[in-house]
Write a protein that holds these residues in place. Structure first.
Motif, PDB file in Angstrom:
ATOM      1  N   UNK A  18      11.647 -18.357   1.783  1.00  0.00           N
ATOM      2  CA  UNK A  18      11.994 -17.307   1.093  1.00  0.00           C
ATOM      3  C   UNK A  18      13.379 -16.751   1.137  1.00  0.00           C
ATOM      4  N   UNK A  19      13.799 -16.260   0.013  1.00  0.00           N
ATOM      5  CA  UNK A  19      15.044 -15.350  -0.230  1.00  0.00           C
ATOM      6  C   UNK A  19      14.501 -13.991  -0.407  1.00  0.00           C
ATOM      7  N   UNK A  20      15.197 -12.974   0.208  1.00  0.00           N
ATOM      8  CA  UNK A  20      14.504 -11.685   0.031  1.00  0.00           C
ATOM      9  C   UNK A  20      15.734 -10.778  -0.640  1.00  0.00           C
ATOM     10  N   UNK A  21      15.302  -9.766  -1.151  1.00  0.00           N
ATOM     11  CA  UNK A  21      16.285  -8.852  -1.499  1.00  0.00           C
ATOM     12  C   UNK A  21      16.680  -7.587  -0.504  1.00  0.00           C
ATOM     13  N   UNK A  22      17.222  -6.504  -0.843  1.00  0.00           N
ATOM     14  CA  UNK A  22      17.892  -5.628   0.242  1.00  0.00           C
ATOM     15  C   UNK A  22      16.754  -4.815   0.643  1.00  0.00           C
ATOM     16  N   UNK A  23      15.551  -4.638  -0.039  1.00  0.00           N
ATOM     17  CA  UNK A  23      14.454  -4.247   0.408  1.00  0.00           C
ATOM     18  C   UNK A  23      13.379  -4.886   1.293  1.00  0.00           C
ATOM     19  N   UNK A  24      13.647  -6.036   1.474  1.00  0.00           N
ATOM     20  CA  UNK A  24      12.763  -7.367   2.081  1.00  0.00           C
ATOM     21  C   UNK A  24      11.744  -7.578   1.290  1.00  0.00           C
ATOM     22  N   UNK A  25      11.754  -7.458  -0.020  1.00  0.00           N
ATOM     23  CA  UNK A  25      10.941  -8.076  -0.864  1.00  0.00           C
ATOM     24  C   UNK A  25      11.134  -9.354  -1.243  1.00  0.00           C
ATOM     25  N   UNK A  26      10.330 -10.486  -1.565  1.00  0.00           N
ATOM     26  CA  UNK A  26      10.693 -11.828  -2.056  1.00  0.00           C
ATOM     27  C   UNK A  26      11.172 -11.643  -3.360  1.00  0.00           C
ATOM     28  N   UNK A  27      12.390 -12.279  -3.249  1.00  0.00           N
ATOM     29  CA  UNK A  27      13.250 -12.562  -4.413  1.00  0.00           C
ATOM     30  C   UNK A  27      13.031 -13.948  -5.282  1.00  0.00           C
ATOM     31  N   UNK A  63      12.235 -20.346  12.867  1.00  0.00           N
ATOM     32  CA  UNK A  63      11.456 -19.139  13.047  1.00  0.00           C
ATOM     33  C   UNK A  63      12.198 -17.854  13.156  1.00  0.00           C
ATOM     34  N   UNK A  64      12.044 -16.814  12.170  1.00  0.00           N
ATOM     35  CA  UNK A  64      12.944 -15.693  12.163  1.00  0.00           C
ATOM     36  C   UNK A  64      12.793 -14.797  13.608  1.00  0.00           C
ATOM     37  N   UNK A  65      14.072 -14.150  13.723  1.00  0.00           N
ATOM     38  CA  UNK A  65      14.026 -13.339  14.950  1.00  0.00           C
ATOM     39  C   UNK A  65      13.059 -12.231  14.838  1.00  0.00           C
ATOM     40  N   UNK A  66      12.804 -11.710  13.800  1.00  0.00           N
ATOM     41  CA  UNK A  66      11.574 -10.522  13.687  1.00  0.00           C
ATOM     42  C   UNK A  66      10.725 -11.055  12.588  1.00  0.00           C
ATOM     43  N   UNK A  67       9.722 -10.412  12.606  1.00  0.00           N
ATOM     44  CA  UNK A  67       8.720 -10.670  11.494  1.00  0.00           C
ATOM     45  C   UNK A  67       9.294 -10.085  10.187  1.00  0.00           C
ATOM     46  N   UNK A  68       8.790 -10.580   8.975  1.00  0.00           N
ATOM     47  CA  UNK A  68       9.148  -9.884   7.944  1.00  0.00           C
ATOM     48  C   UNK A  68       8.700  -8.273   7.649  1.00  0.00           C
ATOM     49  N   UNK A 123      19.435 -16.287  19.598  1.00  0.00           N
ATOM     50  CA  UNK A 123      19.532 -15.713  18.551  1.00  0.00           C
ATOM     51  C   UNK A 123      20.044 -16.574  17.461  1.00  0.00           C
ATOM     52  N   UNK A 124      19.405 -16.453  16.293  1.00  0.00           N
ATOM     53  CA  UNK A 124      20.018 -17.190  15.110  1.00  0.00           C
ATOM     54  C   UNK A 124      20.105 -16.458  13.627  1.00  0.00           C
ATOM     55  N   UNK A 125      20.871 -15.503  13.440  1.00  0.00           N
ATOM     56  CA  UNK A 125      20.770 -14.900  12.270  1.00  0.00           C
ATOM     57  C   UNK A 125      21.736 -15.206  11.231  1.00  0.00           C
ATOM     58  N   UNK A 126      21.548 -15.779  10.183  1.00  0.00           N
ATOM     59  CA  UNK A 126      22.463 -15.889   9.165  1.00  0.00           C
ATOM     60  C   UNK A 126      22.248 -14.936   8.186  1.00  0.00           C
ATOM     61  N   UNK A 127      23.136 -14.296   7.521  1.00  0.00           N
ATOM     62  CA  UNK A 127      23.123 -13.174   6.576  1.00  0.00           C
ATOM     63  C   UNK A 127      22.966 -13.798   5.025  1.00  0.00           C
ATOM     64  N   UNK A 128      21.623 -13.948   4.817  1.00  0.00           N
ATOM     65  CA  UNK A 128      21.335 -14.566   3.335  1.00  0.00           C
ATOM     66  C   UNK A 128      20.603 -13.670   2.589  1.00  0.00           C
ATOM     67  N   UNK A 129      20.604 -12.459   2.665  1.00  0.00           N
ATOM     68  CA  UNK A 129      19.874 -11.647   1.598  1.00  0.00           C
ATOM     69  C   UNK A 129      20.577 -11.155   0.485  1.00  0.00           C
ATOM     70  N   UNK A 130      19.946 -11.277  -0.477  1.00  0.00           N
ATOM     71  CA  UNK A 130      20.739 -11.003  -1.928  1.00  0.00           C
ATOM     72  C   UNK A 130      20.882  -9.366  -1.938  1.00  0.00           C
ATOM     73  N   UNK A 131      22.010  -9.149  -2.746  1.00  0.00           N
ATOM     74  CA  UNK A 131      21.913  -7.662  -2.978  1.00  0.00           C
ATOM     75  C   UNK A 131      21.964  -6.923  -1.928  1.00  0.00           C
ATOM     76  N   UNK A 132      22.492  -7.281  -0.764  1.00  0.00           N
ATOM     77  CA  UNK A 132      22.701  -7.020   0.444  1.00  0.00           C
ATOM     78  C   UNK A 132      23.591  -5.411   0.702  1.00  0.00           C
ATOM     79  N   UNK A 133      22.812  -4.572   1.197  1.00  0.00           N
ATOM     80  CA  UNK A 133      23.378  -3.450   1.550  1.00  0.00           C
ATOM     81  C   UNK A 133      23.953  -3.358   2.773  1.00  0.00           C
ATOM     82  N   UNK A 134      25.190  -3.495   3.117  1.00  0.00           N
ATOM     83  CA  UNK A 134      25.930  -4.277   4.367  1.00  0.00           C
ATOM     84  C   UNK A 134      25.595  -3.084   5.599  1.00  0.00           C
ATOM     85  N   UNK A 135      25.542  -1.725   5.260  1.00  0.00           N
ATOM     86  CA  UNK A 135      25.529  -0.768   6.304  1.00  0.00           C
ATOM     87  C   UNK A 135      23.957  -0.893   6.779  1.00  0.00           C
ATOM     88  N   UNK A 136      23.110  -0.921   6.116  1.00  0.00           N
ATOM     89  CA  UNK A 136      21.596  -1.013   6.320  1.00  0.00           C
ATOM     90  C   UNK A 136      21.479  -2.449   7.332  1.00  0.00           C
TER      91      UNK A 136
END
Length: 362
Positions: A18-27, A63-68, A123-136
């Protein structure tokens, strides 16, 4: 599943994650079939990579580092507290809030519990969030990295919790800076950069007297831009004058910033960012901490398309625990450019004369 640059995707491919928006909701949901319009939108939103279903790599599970659920709760708390700090700054006041320390303490506990269940993974984090608020999202990423590295380094639970808190709040001082400057897509003027540099001290002031907040967390905010040779800010301290937690957060902060898509530049891939960190060893960063980071980060993430020094092309299928920078590659294309009908695997931890020469870039 296979990790592809969004620009390399073609209509008809199906998402494997899935691809998520900045609120962690499925886009976009898993198994959604991509159209050219969707691909264009993903690129516009700064999504550099997506996981795609692929017959030759359908055995790869990431597997994601932390759960959704943990991620959504953490982001919600970060947004609530950071926005509160922004609003009160605009009113020229900031009241102490005992709830902040407790709220973020609960976030750290959730992250630690998730990472406990994934002990031994890299650790395997790739920043793939849509409408990503960078600071958060950056604050959460740095916290996840720091917490996992604290575990890998043998810190006790209390030490890990304080490190995680300092990492989560290292940039809270940016809530006190003009947000037009923080979100500016281009190069900052000298005056703007001078204002942004104030966030380290402002973060310290916000946190140092906060109820239920470890004082060391405030010092992490204060010191995360200090450097080994004294070239950092705000005080220009160096070497042993900088706390170990702040030294570690400095490395993570730099790495996550380099591997995150920004309006004014594309994200680097992990191995490129790692090379830059090592180029700054002993002048900017502590060697032992950069080495700790290297040994616990998946420089070549699972599913990534690479080219070997032999000319063969393939996909990362295994991260070797002892040497994560030398993964196992499933060869899909020969040196002559011909697709291989029976893919085979090359373990770079054993084939030491072979190395990754290129990575498919966004």
């Amino acid at each position: 599943m296979r990790l592809l640059p969004t620009r390399s995707c073609s209509p008809g491919m199906k998402l494997a994650k899935c691809i998520y928006n900045e609120d962690g909701l499925v886009l976009l949901n898993e198994r959604v079939e991509l159209t050219q319009a969707l691909i264009n939108r993903l690129q516009q939103f700064g999504v550099d990579f997506v996981y795609i279903q692929d017959r030759d790599t359908d055995d790869i599970e990431v597997e994601d580092a932390i759960s959704q659920e943990t991620k959504m709760k953490a982001l919600a708390e970060i947004k609530t507290q950071f926005r509160k700090a922004m609003e009160e700054n605009s009113k020229s006041k900031f009241s102490k809030n005992a709830f902040m320390g407790r709220a973020f303490g609960n976030v750290i506990k959730m992250i630690m519990q998730d990472l406990d269940s994934r002990e031994g993974t890299h650790i395997m984090l790739l920043n793939m969030n849509v409408l990503n608020n960078y600071v958060f999202n950056h604050s959460l990423n740095v916290c996840i990295y720091a917490t996992m590295l604290g575990m890998a380094n043998g810190y006790n639970r209390e030490e890990i919790a304080v490190l995680g808190m300092g990492a989560l709040l290292h940039d809270i001082g940016k809530t006190q800076i003009n947000q037009d400057i923080i979100k500016k897509p281009g190069k900052l003027s000298p005056q703007e950069f001078a204002e942004v540099k104030m966030h380290a001290e402002l973060g310290y002031r916000l946190l140092k007297d906060e109820p239920n907040m470890p004082l060391l967390a405030a010092h992490c905010a204060f010191q995360h831009h200090e450097r080994e040779n004294g070239s950092g800010y705000p005080r220009g301290i160096k070497g042993n004058e900088i706390h170990d937690y702040a030294k570690l957060i400095a490395i993570i902060d730099s790495y996550d910033a380099m591997t995150t898509h920004r309006p004014y530049r594309l994200a680097m891939l992990p191995h490129q960012a790692m090379e830059i960190l090592f180029s700054g060893v002993e002048t900017l960063y502590d060697y032992k901490k950069v080495a700790l980071f290297r040994d616990n980060v998946a420089i070549y993430p699972l599913g990534l398309s690479v080219k070997l020094s032999t000319g063969e092309k393939g996909v990362v299928v295994v991260i070797n625990p002892a040497i994560p920078q030398r993964p196992t590659i499933r060869i899909m294309e020969g040196a002559d450019g011909e697709k291989i009908t029976q893919p085979y695997e090359v373990d770079l931890s054993k084939q030491l004369t072979v190395f990754v020469s290129e990575v498919e870039m966004p």
